[in-house]
Scaffold this motif. Structure first.
Motif, PDB file in Angstrom:
ATOM      1  N   ALA A  39     -62.977 -72.033  10.782  1.00 55.11           N
ATOM      2  CA  ALA A  39     -62.241 -71.876   9.527  1.00 55.11           C
ATOM      3  C   ALA A  39     -61.653 -70.477   9.407  1.00 55.11           C
ATOM      4  O   ALA A  39     -60.493 -70.297   9.008  1.00 55.11           O
ATOM      5  N   LEU A  40     -62.445 -69.447   9.744  1.00 52.88           N
ATOM      6  CA  LEU A  40     -61.963 -68.070   9.662  1.00 52.88           C
ATOM      7  C   LEU A  40     -60.868 -67.810  10.690  1.00 52.88           C
ATOM      8  O   LEU A  40     -59.843 -67.195  10.385  1.00 52.88           O
ATOM      9  N   ALA A  41     -61.088 -68.281  11.916  1.00 52.35           N
ATOM     10  CA  ALA A  41     -60.098 -68.058  12.977  1.00 52.35           C
ATOM     11  C   ALA A  41     -58.772 -68.733  12.645  1.00 52.35           C
ATOM     12  O   ALA A  41     -57.697 -68.218  12.986  1.00 52.35           O
ATOM     13  N   GLY A  42     -58.845 -69.871  11.954  1.00 51.21           N
ATOM     14  CA  GLY A  42     -57.622 -70.580  11.583  1.00 51.21           C
ATOM     15  C   GLY A  42     -56.723 -69.758  10.680  1.00 51.21           C
ATOM     16  O   GLY A  42     -55.504 -69.957  10.650  1.00 51.21           O
ATOM     17  N   ASP A  43     -57.321 -68.818   9.921  1.00 48.69           N
ATOM     18  CA  ASP A  43     -56.544 -67.925   9.059  1.00 48.69           C
ATOM     19  C   ASP A  43     -56.477 -66.510   9.626  1.00 48.69           C
ATOM     20  O   ASP A  43     -56.126 -65.568   8.906  1.00 48.69           O
ATOM     21  N   ASP A  44     -56.858 -66.357  10.903  1.00 46.73           N
ATOM     22  CA  ASP A  44     -56.846 -65.058  11.567  1.00 46.73           C
ATOM     23  C   ASP A  44     -57.709 -64.049  10.810  1.00 46.73           C
ATOM     24  O   ASP A  44     -57.317 -62.896  10.607  1.00 46.73           O
ATOM     25  N   GLN A  45     -58.886 -64.507  10.364  1.00 46.35           N
ATOM     26  CA  GLN A  45     -59.817 -63.679   9.612  1.00 46.35           C
ATOM     27  C   GLN A  45     -61.152 -63.607  10.345  1.00 46.35           C
ATOM     28  O   GLN A  45     -61.393 -64.320  11.311  1.00 46.35           O
ATOM     29  N   ASN A  46     -62.026 -62.715   9.855  1.00 46.85           N
ATOM     30  CA  ASN A  46     -63.388 -62.645  10.367  1.00 46.85           C
ATOM     31  C   ASN A  46     -64.339 -62.443   9.195  1.00 46.85           C
ATOM     32  O   ASN A  46     -63.908 -62.389   8.032  1.00 46.85           O
ATOM     33  N   VAL A  47     -65.614 -62.321   9.469  1.00 43.30           N
ATOM     34  CA  VAL A  47     -66.614 -62.261   8.401  1.00 43.30           C
ATOM     35  C   VAL A  47     -66.400 -61.054   7.490  1.00 43.30           C
ATOM     36  O   VAL A  47     -66.569 -61.143   6.267  1.00 43.30           O
ATOM     37  N   LEU A  48     -66.001 -59.920   8.050  1.00 47.83           N
ATOM     38  CA  LEU A  48     -65.826 -58.725   7.222  1.00 47.83           C
ATOM     39  C   LEU A  48     -64.554 -58.801   6.375  1.00 47.83           C
ATOM     40  O   LEU A  48     -64.568 -58.408   5.203  1.00 47.83           O
ATOM     41  N   THR A  49     -63.464 -59.309   6.928  1.00 43.25           N
ATOM     42  CA  THR A  49     -62.265 -59.453   6.095  1.00 43.25           C
ATOM     43  C   THR A  49     -62.514 -60.469   4.989  1.00 43.25           C
ATOM     44  O   THR A  49     -62.003 -60.321   3.876  1.00 43.25           O
ATOM     45  N   GLU A  50     -63.324 -61.480   5.266  1.00 42.54           N
ATOM     46  CA  GLU A  50     -63.689 -62.457   4.240  1.00 42.54           C
ATOM     47  C   GLU A  50     -64.570 -61.808   3.173  1.00 42.54           C
ATOM     48  O   GLU A  50     -64.373 -62.027   1.974  1.00 42.54           O
ATOM     49  N   LEU A  51     -65.530 -60.991   3.589  1.00 40.81           N
ATOM     50  CA  LEU A  51     -66.433 -60.333   2.636  1.00 40.81           C
ATOM     51  C   LEU A  51     -65.663 -59.449   1.662  1.00 40.81           C
ATOM     52  O   LEU A  51     -65.944 -59.428   0.464  1.00 40.81           O
ATOM     53  N   PHE A  52     -64.666 -58.728   2.166  1.00 39.96           N
ATOM     54  CA  PHE A  52     -63.926 -57.768   1.347  1.00 39.96           C
ATOM     55  C   PHE A  52     -62.564 -58.298   0.896  1.00 39.96           C
ATOM     56  O   PHE A  52     -61.701 -57.518   0.493  1.00 39.96           O
ATOM     57  N   ARG A  53     -62.379 -59.616   0.926  1.00 44.39           N
ATOM     58  CA  ARG A  53     -61.045 -60.167   0.678  1.00 44.39           C
ATOM     59  C   ARG A  53     -60.505 -59.827  -0.706  1.00 44.39           C
ATOM     60  O   ARG A  53     -59.291 -59.728  -0.882  1.00 44.39           O
ATOM     61  N   ASP A  54     -61.373 -59.657  -1.702  1.00 44.53           N
ATOM     62  CA  ASP A  54     -60.909 -59.347  -3.054  1.00 44.53           C
ATOM     63  C   ASP A  54     -60.909 -57.852  -3.333  1.00 44.53           C
ATOM     64  O   ASP A  54     -60.715 -57.434  -4.476  1.00 44.53           O
ATOM     65  N   HIS A  55     -61.135 -57.034  -2.289  1.00 45.35           N
ATOM     66  CA  HIS A  55     -61.289 -55.590  -2.518  1.00 45.35           C
ATOM     67  C   HIS A  55     -60.440 -54.767  -1.558  1.00 45.35           C
ATOM     68  O   HIS A  55     -60.742 -53.607  -1.304  1.00 45.35           O
TER      69      HIS A  55
END
Length: 233
Positions: free
Chosen positions: A37-53
């Motif tokens: 799911a993260l790779a599909g949006d070119d994201q990783n766990v840290l970009t997801e953690l801080f996505r609103d910041h």
């Protein structure tokens, strides 16, 4: 550096309890789904953690989230420490601290810390001295009998995916967690058997009590091979 046995050796040798093996197999599917799911949006766990910041940023060495991510059902919690890039060692962006409630007491007990690279990969596991997180230190045996089932994070904020990722991680690396907690207890034991050793607990130069490198692709591959061996035919 503490050398943990490989996960697959422990599983194949029948040295892991059945409930831990079942939890690891279930976590394997969830881990893979989260990464897809993260790779599909070119994201990783840290970009997801801080996505609103991303605009406001975050304070180095401060807890993120500030009040920790706490699961009211299990009592498990986590927070993340981001490091100032000027202080990075081993390409460590920061680390997660994972906790369980302290047994029969108020407060919390540290389970493990997970060192993260800047591109969102776990690279090292370690345990800390009691003063580092302000925990109520709990013997390894008491923590291990509650793991991995006791560490489960189901919270929408700061990120449901990150909470599930950490929940799956613990289940997948239980052999390492067990070895590191036992090594931590050994480091906290006096020559006469007294535990925890006051001199060690009070030593502000001793942050880390046990640690090991973590190669998650290797761990995932090993679990996958084990799962394939269970399939009929």
């Amino acid at each position: 550096m503490f050398d943990a046995e490989t996960m697959l050796d422990r599983v194949v040798a029948g040295e892991m309890p059945v409930d831990r093996v079942d939890a690891g197999l279930a976590a394997l599917d969830e881990w893979v789904a989260i990464h897809q799911a993260l790779a599909g949006d070119d994201q990783n766990v840290l970009t997801e953690l801080f996505r609103d910041h991303r605009e406001s940023g975050f304070g180095y060495w401060e807890h993120f989230p500030a009040d920790d991510a706490y699961d009211p059902r299990t009592g498990a919690r986590f927070y993340y420490h981001a490091h100032d890039p000027a202080e990075w060692e081993h390409r460590e962006h920061g680390h997660f601290h994972l906790f369980l409630p302290a047994s029969n007491e108020a407060g919390f007990a540290h389970v493990i810390a997970v060192s993260m690279t800047p591109d969102g990969r776990p690279q090292r596991l370690f345990t800390t001295n009691e003063w580092v997180t302000g925990e109520q230190v709990v013997p390894a045996a008491a923590l291990l009998e509650r793991l991995p089932a006791g560490f489960e994070i189901n919270r929408a904020r700061p990120s449901w995916l990150v909470g599930r990722w950490l929940t799956a991680l613990v289940a997948l690396v239980m052999p390492q967690v067990e070895a590191l907690l036992l090594a931590r207890d050994e480091a906290l034991t006096e020559a006469d058997g007294a535990w925890p050793a006051p001199a060690v607990v009070a030593d502000r130069t001793r942050h880390v009590l046990s640690e090991c490198e973590l190669d998650m692709p290797e761990v995932i591959t090993a679990w996958g091979r084990y799962a394939e061996g269970l399939e009929p035919g």
